[in-house]
Write a protein that holds these residues in place. Structure first.
Motif, PDB file in Angstrom:
ATOM      1  N   ALA A  63       0.843  -1.191   0.000  1.00  0.00           N
ATOM      2  CA  ALA A  63       0.000   0.000   0.000  1.00  0.00           C
ATOM      3  C   ALA A  63       0.882   1.246   0.000  1.00  0.00           C
ATOM      4  O   ALA A  63       2.012   1.210   0.498  1.00  0.00           O
ATOM      5  CB  ALA A  63      -0.899  -0.007   1.230  1.00  0.00           C
ATOM      6  N   PRO A  64       0.369   2.349  -0.562  1.00  0.00           N
ATOM      7  CA  PRO A  64       1.142   3.599  -0.525  1.00  0.00           C
ATOM      8  C   PRO A  64       1.535   3.956   0.907  1.00  0.00           C
ATOM      9  O   PRO A  64       0.743   3.800   1.834  1.00  0.00           O
ATOM     10  CB  PRO A  64       0.175   4.639  -1.109  1.00  0.00           C
ATOM     11  CG  PRO A  64      -0.748   3.833  -1.978  1.00  0.00           C
ATOM     12  CD  PRO A  64      -0.898   2.512  -1.274  1.00  0.00           C
ATOM     13  N   GLY A  65       2.777   4.398   1.074  1.00  0.00           N
ATOM     14  CA  GLY A  65       3.281   4.757   2.395  1.00  0.00           C
ATOM     15  C   GLY A  65       3.986   3.621   3.105  1.00  0.00           C
ATOM     16  O   GLY A  65       4.574   3.821   4.176  1.00  0.00           O
ATOM     17  N   SER A  66       3.943   2.411   2.536  1.00  0.00           N
ATOM     18  CA  SER A  66       4.583   1.267   3.182  1.00  0.00           C
ATOM     19  C   SER A  66       6.090   1.439   3.300  1.00  0.00           C
ATOM     20  O   SER A  66       6.679   1.071   4.315  1.00  0.00           O
ATOM     21  CB  SER A  66       4.270  -0.025   2.425  1.00  0.00           C
ATOM     22  OG  SER A  66       2.929  -0.405   2.618  1.00  0.00           O
ATOM     23  N   ALA A  67       6.717   2.002   2.267  1.00  0.00           N
ATOM     24  CA  ALA A  67       8.162   2.210   2.327  1.00  0.00           C
ATOM     25  C   ALA A  67       8.509   3.160   3.467  1.00  0.00           C
ATOM     26  O   ALA A  67       9.484   2.933   4.205  1.00  0.00           O
ATOM     27  CB  ALA A  67       8.686   2.745   1.000  1.00  0.00           C
ATOM     28  N   ASP A  68       7.720   4.208   3.642  1.00  0.00           N
ATOM     29  CA  ASP A  68       7.939   5.137   4.754  1.00  0.00           C
ATOM     30  C   ASP A  68       7.815   4.413   6.092  1.00  0.00           C
ATOM     31  O   ASP A  68       8.594   4.658   7.012  1.00  0.00           O
ATOM     32  CB  ASP A  68       6.942   6.301   4.702  1.00  0.00           C
ATOM     33  CG  ASP A  68       7.211   7.239   3.534  1.00  0.00           C
ATOM     34  OD1 ASP A  68       8.394   7.446   3.197  1.00  0.00           O
ATOM     35  OD2 ASP A  68       6.235   7.759   2.969  1.00  0.00           O
ATOM     36  N   GLY A  74       8.736   0.168  10.899  1.00  0.00           N
ATOM     37  CA  GLY A  74       7.507  -0.616  10.859  1.00  0.00           C
ATOM     38  C   GLY A  74       7.532  -1.676   9.769  1.00  0.00           C
ATOM     39  O   GLY A  74       8.590  -2.056   9.273  1.00  0.00           O
ATOM     40  N   GLU A  75       6.354  -2.098   9.396  1.00  0.00           N
ATOM     41  CA  GLU A  75       6.189  -3.136   8.379  1.00  0.00           C
ATOM     42  C   GLU A  75       5.385  -2.589   7.202  1.00  0.00           C
ATOM     43  O   GLU A  75       4.555  -1.702   7.388  1.00  0.00           O
ATOM     44  CB  GLU A  75       5.446  -4.342   8.968  1.00  0.00           C
ATOM     45  CG  GLU A  75       6.207  -5.062  10.068  1.00  0.00           C
ATOM     46  CD  GLU A  75       7.505  -5.678   9.601  1.00  0.00           C
ATOM     47  OE1 GLU A  75       7.562  -6.173   8.462  1.00  0.00           O
ATOM     48  OE2 GLU A  75       8.479  -5.648  10.380  1.00  0.00           O
ATOM     49  N   PRO A  76       5.600  -3.145   6.004  1.00  0.00           N
ATOM     50  CA  PRO A  76       4.785  -2.725   4.854  1.00  0.00           C
ATOM     51  C   PRO A  76       3.353  -3.236   5.013  1.00  0.00           C
ATOM     52  O   PRO A  76       3.122  -4.261   5.648  1.00  0.00           O
ATOM     53  CB  PRO A  76       5.485  -3.383   3.665  1.00  0.00           C
ATOM     54  CG  PRO A  76       6.230  -4.533   4.243  1.00  0.00           C
ATOM     55  CD  PRO A  76       6.592  -4.147   5.646  1.00  0.00           C
ATOM     56  N   THR A  77       2.430  -2.512   4.438  1.00  0.00           N
ATOM     57  CA  THR A  77       1.026  -2.914   4.446  1.00  0.00           C
ATOM     58  C   THR A  77       0.682  -3.414   3.050  1.00  0.00           C
ATOM     59  O   THR A  77       0.850  -2.683   2.076  1.00  0.00           O
ATOM     60  CB  THR A  77       0.123  -1.711   4.784  1.00  0.00           C
ATOM     61  OG1 THR A  77       0.527  -1.172   6.038  1.00  0.00           O
ATOM     62  CG2 THR A  77      -1.339  -2.124   4.841  1.00  0.00           C
ATOM     63  N   PRO A  78       0.218  -4.665   2.940  1.00  0.00           N
ATOM     64  CA  PRO A  78      -0.163  -5.162   1.611  1.00  0.00           C
ATOM     65  C   PRO A  78      -1.399  -4.424   1.096  1.00  0.00           C
ATOM     66  O   PRO A  78      -2.242  -3.997   1.888  1.00  0.00           O
ATOM     67  CB  PRO A  78      -0.459  -6.646   1.830  1.00  0.00           C
ATOM     68  CG  PRO A  78      -0.522  -6.850   3.290  1.00  0.00           C
ATOM     69  CD  PRO A  78       0.061  -5.661   3.977  1.00  0.00           C
ATOM     70  N   THR A  79      -1.483  -4.282  -0.234  1.00  0.00           N
ATOM     71  CA  THR A  79      -2.654  -3.625  -0.814  1.00  0.00           C
ATOM     72  C   THR A  79      -3.894  -4.469  -0.607  1.00  0.00           C
ATOM     73  O   THR A  79      -4.985  -3.946  -0.481  1.00  0.00           O
ATOM     74  CB  THR A  79      -2.470  -3.345  -2.318  1.00  0.00           C
ATOM     75  OG1 THR A  79      -2.072  -4.546  -2.957  1.00  0.00           O
ATOM     76  CG2 THR A  79      -1.448  -2.272  -2.543  1.00  0.00           C
ATOM     77  N   THR A  80      -3.723  -5.794  -0.578  1.00  0.00           N
ATOM     78  CA  THR A  80      -4.819  -6.680  -0.221  1.00  0.00           C
ATOM     79  C   THR A  80      -4.349  -7.469   0.983  1.00  0.00           C
ATOM     80  O   THR A  80      -3.212  -7.918   1.015  1.00  0.00           O
ATOM     81  CB  THR A  80      -5.175  -7.651  -1.375  1.00  0.00           C
ATOM     82  OG1 THR A  80      -4.010  -8.368  -1.753  1.00  0.00           O
ATOM     83  CG2 THR A  80      -5.734  -6.920  -2.568  1.00  0.00           C
ATOM     84  N   PRO A  81      -5.194  -7.638   1.973  1.00  0.00           N
ATOM     85  CA  PRO A  81      -4.752  -8.338   3.178  1.00  0.00           C
ATOM     86  C   PRO A  81      -4.276  -9.741   2.846  1.00  0.00           C
ATOM     87  O   PRO A  81      -4.954 -10.471   2.127  1.00  0.00           O
ATOM     88  CB  PRO A  81      -5.999  -8.389   4.058  1.00  0.00           C
ATOM     89  CG  PRO A  81      -6.962  -7.434   3.464  1.00  0.00           C
ATOM     90  CD  PRO A  81      -6.571  -7.232   2.041  1.00  0.00           C
ATOM     91  N   GLU A  82      -3.106 -10.093   3.343  1.00  0.00           N
ATOM     92  CA  GLU A  82      -2.573 -11.431   3.143  1.00  0.00           C
ATOM     93  C   GLU A  82      -2.816 -12.235   4.404  1.00  0.00           C
ATOM     94  O   GLU A  82      -2.735 -11.718   5.511  1.00  0.00           O
ATOM     95  CB  GLU A  82      -1.076 -11.371   2.832  1.00  0.00           C
ATOM     96  CG  GLU A  82      -0.799 -10.734   1.494  1.00  0.00           C
ATOM     97  CD  GLU A  82       0.683 -10.724   1.151  1.00  0.00           C
ATOM     98  OE1 GLU A  82       1.450 -11.441   1.812  1.00  0.00           O
ATOM     99  OE2 GLU A  82       1.049  -9.996   0.239  1.00  0.00           O
ATOM    100  N   LEU A  83      -3.133 -13.498   4.215  1.00  0.00           N
ATOM    101  CA  LEU A  83      -3.382 -14.371   5.351  1.00  0.00           C
ATOM    102  C   LEU A  83      -2.095 -15.078   5.734  1.00  0.00           C
ATOM    103  O   LEU A  83      -1.274 -15.392   4.872  1.00  0.00           O
ATOM    104  CB  LEU A  83      -4.443 -15.408   4.975  1.00  0.00           C
ATOM    105  CG  LEU A  83      -5.799 -14.830   4.592  1.00  0.00           C
ATOM    106  CD1 LEU A  83      -6.687 -15.932   4.063  1.00  0.00           C
ATOM    107  CD2 LEU A  83      -6.435 -14.152   5.772  1.00  0.00           C
ATOM    108  N   PRO A  84      -1.904 -15.379   7.009  1.00  0.00           N
ATOM    109  CA  PRO A  84      -0.738 -16.159   7.407  1.00  0.00           C
ATOM    110  C   PRO A  84      -0.773 -17.516   6.720  1.00  0.00           C
ATOM    111  O   PRO A  84      -1.848 -18.039   6.422  1.00  0.00           O
ATOM    112  CB  PRO A  84      -0.897 -16.315   8.919  1.00  0.00           C
ATOM    113  CG  PRO A  84      -1.879 -15.263   9.323  1.00  0.00           C
ATOM    114  CD  PRO A  84      -2.734 -14.990   8.126  1.00  0.00           C
ATOM    115  N   LEU A  85       0.405 -18.086   6.482  1.00  0.00           N
ATOM    116  CA  LEU A  85       0.479 -19.391   5.839  1.00  0.00           C
ATOM    117  C   LEU A  85      -0.343 -20.405   6.618  1.00  0.00           C
ATOM    118  O   LEU A  85      -0.313 -20.431   7.844  1.00  0.00           O
ATOM    119  CB  LEU A  85       1.927 -19.871   5.760  1.00  0.00           C
ATOM    120  CG  LEU A  85       2.854 -19.067   4.871  1.00  0.00           C
ATOM    121  CD1 LEU A  85       4.246 -19.688   4.878  1.00  0.00           C
ATOM    122  CD2 LEU A  85       2.338 -18.997   3.454  1.00  0.00           C
TER     123      LEU A  85
END
Length: 166
Positions: A63-68, A74-85
């Motif tokens: 998601a925008p701002g993840s690099a910041d 912090g951690e990057p935010t995926p554009t779509t929520p990812e589920l744990p394995l």
């Protein structure tokens, strides 16, 4: 507040590896040069954030701002929520088996299809090539998949005719 460029470099590399992408593939997806990806992954400190970071961020599915966020610890935010394995959207129901997750992460994606079964159920087919396959091998794999797909479609039509006979 200091910005952790090494952390961002590691995060980009880890996300790229998790997606099975090479530096070249990421560069193409982000519409930047391979050297840009190499420089970002090197973790070299910068005075300001280059515009290429936003392109790489998007190509990685962040998601925008993840690099910041990563630069700030912090951690990057995926554009779509990812589920744990091993989990599913239902939460307590198991997701894909680890064996399938591993198979999905190896080699290039060649094709996918969804075949309807009875009722609301369906079969999802993912066709993966071998890692580092030559264009000729990929062509042979796609021809083999086209033959298999034809057989699967005929099986589906055959079940309809036997269902209507009953």
């Amino acid at each position: 507040m200091s910005r952790d460029w090494v952390r961002l470099g590691h995060a980009i590399e880890a996300a790229r590896d998790a997606k099975g992408m090479t530096q070249v593939a990421l560069a193409e997806a982000a519409d930047v040069s391979e050297s840009t990806v190499q420089n970002l992954e090197s973790g070299k400190a910068r005075v300001r954030q280059p515009p290429s970071v936003k392109k790489v961020e998007a190509a990685l599915g962040w998601a925008p701002g993840s690099a910041d966020a990563v630069l700030a610890g912090g951690e990057p935010t995926p554009t779509t929520p990812e589920l744990p394995l091993g989990t599913s959207a239902a939460g307590d129901q198991p997701g894909l088996p680890l064996r399938i997750i591993q198979e999905l992460s190896d080699g290039p994606l060649l094709d996918t299809t969804v075949l309807p079964l009875s009722g609301d159920s369906r079969m999802v087919i993912v066709v993966k090539g071998t890692p580092d396959a030559s264009p000729e091998q990929i062509r042979r794999d796609l021809i083999a998949w086209a033959k298999a797909q034809s057989v699967l479609q005929n099986l589906d039509h055959g079940s309809e005719s036997s269902d209507s006979a009953n």
